[in-house]
Enzyme design. Structure first.
Site, PDB file in Angstrom:
ATOM      1  CG  HIS A 269      -0.486   0.597   2.527  1.00  0.00           C
ATOM      2  ND1 HIS A 269      -1.144   1.565   3.152  1.00  0.00           N
ATOM      3  CD2 HIS A 269       0.737   0.302   2.994  1.00  0.00           C
ATOM      4  CE1 HIS A 269      -0.417   1.888   4.173  1.00  0.00           C
ATOM      5  NE2 HIS A 269       0.712   1.209   4.148  1.00  0.00           N
TER       6      HIS A 269
ATOM      7  CB  CYS B 143       3.368   5.661   4.961  1.00  0.00           C
ATOM      8  SG  CYS B 143       4.012   4.911   6.502  1.00  0.00           S
TER       9      CYS B 143
ATOM     10  CG  HIS C 220       5.428   0.912   2.269  1.00  0.00           C
ATOM     11  ND1 HIS C 220       4.722   2.035   2.115  1.00  0.00           N
ATOM     12  CD2 HIS C 220       5.128   0.796   3.665  1.00  0.00           C
ATOM     13  CE1 HIS C 220       3.783   2.385   3.093  1.00  0.00           C
ATOM     14  NE2 HIS C 220       4.023   1.538   4.125  1.00  0.00           N
TER      15      HIS C 220
ATOM     16  CG  HIS D 258       2.945  -3.028   6.457  1.00  0.00           C
ATOM     17  ND1 HIS D 258       3.879  -2.682   7.366  1.00  0.00           N
ATOM     18  CD2 HIS D 258       2.429  -1.790   6.228  1.00  0.00           C
ATOM     19  CE1 HIS D 258       4.224  -1.326   7.220  1.00  0.00           C
ATOM     20  NE2 HIS D 258       3.362  -0.675   6.588  1.00  0.00           N
TER      21      HIS D 258
ATOM     22  CG  ASP E 282      -2.586 -13.386   1.421  1.00  0.00           C
ATOM     23  OD1 ASP E 282      -1.713 -12.536   2.166  1.00  0.00           O
ATOM     24  OD2 ASP E 282      -2.341 -14.480   1.394  1.00  0.00           O
ATOM     25  CG  HIS E 283       0.509 -12.935  -1.604  1.00  0.00           C
ATOM     26  ND1 HIS E 283       0.173 -13.292  -0.279  1.00  0.00           N
ATOM     27  CD2 HIS E 283       1.861 -13.036  -1.658  1.00  0.00           C
ATOM     28  CE1 HIS E 283       1.367 -13.859   0.200  1.00  0.00           C
ATOM     29  NE2 HIS E 283       2.416 -13.648  -0.767  1.00  0.00           N
TER      30      HIS E 283
ATOM     31  CD  GLU F 257       0.887   0.153   9.053  1.00  0.00           C
ATOM     32  OE1 GLU F 257       0.299   0.655   8.360  1.00  0.00           O
ATOM     33  OE2 GLU F 257       1.721   0.628  10.160  1.00  0.00           O
TER      34      GLU F 257
END
Lengths: 141, 141, 141, 141, 141, 141
Positions: free
Chosen positions: D17, D36, D42, D44, D82-83, D129
Site C-alpha cells: 500500500h 509511507c 511499500h 506489511h 492477501d498478496h 501493522e
C-alpha cells in the site's frame, strides 16, 4: 456520528530498579518484596503500549500520526526512563514505589495533558515487565 | 477516589483433550468437531492470563503481590491441568465439553472466591489454545 | 554410529548492570558505552539458551533429561544472576566487563564441567539482551 | 442468564500500500505521510484478530465454531487482501485512505452482517501493522 | 562456484503423547519421566522448522519453492501428526519413545528421501515442544 | 588463543515486491510464483538478522559496538530497503529476482566489505519474510 478507533504505539525501555521501603529493615524488605528487594538493584526490558482513541481524519486516515505520538512518548517518558534507574534518576517517580502499577499511573499523568491537546484522548497505558507480568491503567476508574 | 490498576499474571499448562459427544456416533462427532474429535486425543500448550483489578497499596506499590496470585492460580488451577487430560483428570471440568470457552468459565469459577478474598477483584480469564485462537471471559456479562 | 541430537533449554534472569571502565573519566565512558554507562545502572530481562548435544538413550528417548539440565543451570548460573547486579553481585563476573559477550563466555565456563559429566557435551550458550541484540558462544573456536 | 465468552481468531495477510493524497503534490505527501508515501509502494505482514462474543452451546462448548469464523473471514476479507495492493486491488477500500484505522473500519463493515447471522456478535477488529503499531475498532462507539 | 542458501519452512501440529516404558511399573515411570508419564496423556503445540539448502535458481530466485516444501512436509509428516496421539496413531513413531529428540530423528527419516529428490538437501529438523525446550537434528553427525 | 563470540543485530524493513519474469506471460508467472506474482505488488515486514564474529575486546567487552554495526546496516542496507519497492527502488537488487534468497545474498555483498574493515567478520545474514519462512546465507559455502 463519528467512528472511534483505538490506536496503540509500542515503545521500549531498559531500566534498573528495586522495591524497597526505607523504614523497613532488610529482613522485612525481603519478606515483602522477595528477590525484588536486592540492594544492588536488578532490571528489566520494559515494554510500554500507549493506546489513544479518536476519529480517523478523512484527509490522512489517521486518528493521530503515530510518529507524533512516538515523539510525545519519547520526550516526556522514555527519554527519562531508558537506561536509567527508576528509583534514583526519574523525576516523575520520586516519592512512590517503583512497582509496574505505579509506573503506569505516573506515565499516564505525564502523557495525558500532551495527548489530549492533539484532538485524541489517552485511553490506556500498558506495561509488560516480564513475559509473565503486565499491568494496565485506564485513568483510574 | 482510588486509582484502579489491572494486573495480569501469565501461567502455562500442557494438556491433552478431545471434543466428543458420547451420544453421537463417530461420523457425527467428526462432522461437528473435525480433527478435534480424534478418539486417541490431541493436546496443546495452553497459556492462561489471569487479570485482577485493584488499587495499588501505598506501602508496596502493588495491587496484589503477583507471586501470591501465582500461588493461588497454581493451587486451584494449573496444578490440576498441567500434564493432564482435560476430559479425564480434571475434577472441575466434569460434565462439560472441554472447549477453551468452557475452560475459561470453569477457571473463573475456581479462582474468583480466592482472589476476591485478597481485596482485589478477578477481572478476566484469557486462554490461548494456539497462536490463532484465544478466548476471554469476564464473569459472563 | 550414533545419532547426535542437539537439545536446548531456555532460562531467564532479570539483572542490573552498567558498562564502565574505572580508569576512564565520565566523558570517555559515555563516548565508549553511550547510554549503557549510566552510573546508576540500567537492566535487562536476559534470555539464556543452553544447547547440549548427545545421543538419545534408547530407554528414555532423551539426550539428557532437560529437567536435570535446568537444575544445573539454576544451581551454577541463574541463581547467581537473577535479580542481581552483574557488576557487583556475581562472583564469576569479577574482573571482566559485563557485556553480553563476556557473560556468554563466563556462563560457558561455569556450566561446561558440570554438563560434560552427564555424558552429553555443552554446545552453545546463547543470550538475548534485547529483542534486537543477541550473542552466541560455542567454546571459543 | 447466559455466560458471554469472547473468542478471537487470528488471520494474516501480506499486502502492499501507500498513503497518498492525489490532490497534494509530492512534497506535501512526504510532509504528511513520511516514508509511507513512497510512490512505488511499500508493504506489511498484517495480522488481523477478529473477536466475536456469544454464549457457549451446551452441545459443543463453542460460542461459534472458529473454523466457521475462519471461513467467513477468508471469504469476505483475507482472500481480497492477501498478496494484494490495498490501494488498487481491494473493492471495499475504494475511496478511503489505506491507513490501518480505515482498514479496521472497513473490515468490520465487511464482516458484521455475516457474523451477526451466526447467533454471535462481532465485538472487535484488531490489526497489527508492525510490532510497534496496532489499531482496534469496536464498531465506532 | 555456486552460492548455497539455507531456507526454512515452519509448520505446526498439536498432538497428545506420554513418556512411558511398559516394562517399568508406575513408580519407576514417574521417577524417570515425571509429569510426562501421566497415564491419561498430555499434549503440546509443536512447532516444526524444516531447513533445506541449495542454490537459488536464476529463473525463480528460489532454492526450492517453499510451497512445494510445505506440501512434502504436510504429506509425509504433519498430516500424520496433527491432532493425533504420538504413541498410538503415528506409523513412523512405532517402537520408539515419543521424546522430542526421537520425533526429530524420525521426521528427518520421513522427509530426507523426498527432499533430496528436489535438487536441494535436507539440512536441519528443529522442533520446539514448549517455549523453554527445543531440539535440532542435522542427520546425526 | 582467542575466544570467538558471535553477535547478532536485528533490523527491520517494510517493503513491497513481486516475483515476476518479464519473459513469461501472466499465466506462466502465476503458475510459477502463485500469489507472489500479483502485478500490483504485495509486501512484507522483513526482519534482518546480521551476525558477526570476533573476539571481545578486553577494554569494552564487545566484539564490536553493535551500535556501530547498526549504523553500517542502516547506511548500506535498510535505508535503501525500508518503505521501498524491492523491484523498482533498490540499486543493489537490479537484475535479480526479489526472492528472500537473493535478498540475503545481495545484503551480504553490501555489508561484507564494511564489516570486515572493523576487525570482525560477517558470519550470517538471516531474513524472515513471514513467521513461516526464513532464509540464511553464510557467504555461499
Amino acid at each position: 456520528m463519528g467512528k472511534i478507533v483505538y490506536a496503540t504505539r509500542r515503545e521500549r525501555f531498559n531500566a534498573a530498579h528495586k522495591l524497597w521501603h526505607d523504614e523497613w529493615d532488610h529482613a522485612k524488605n525481603v519478606e515483602m518484596f522477595g528477590k525484588c528487594s536486592n540492594p544492588n538493584w536488578h532490571g528489566h526490558n520494559y515494554e510500554l503500549f500507549v493506546t489513544i482513541k479518536g476519529e480517523p481524519s478523512e484527509e490522512t486516515g489517521y486518528c493521530m500520526d503515530l510518529k507524533h505520538l512516538r515523539d510525545i512518548v519519547e520526550k516526556y517518558v522514555t527519554s527519562k526512563l531508558d537506561h536509567k534507574n527508576l528509583n534514583l534518576d526519574v523525576d516523575f517517580m520520586k516519592g512512590v514505589k517503583t512497582s509496574t502499577e505505579n509506573l503506569a499511573i505516573k506515565i499516564w499523568e505525564q502523557l495525558e495533558p500532551h495527548i489530549n491537546q492533539t484532538g485524541c484522548k489517552l485511553h490506556c497505558i500498558r506495561i509488560t515487565e516480564t513475559e509473565n507480568q503486565a499491568v494496565e491503567y485506564f485513568g483510574g476508574e
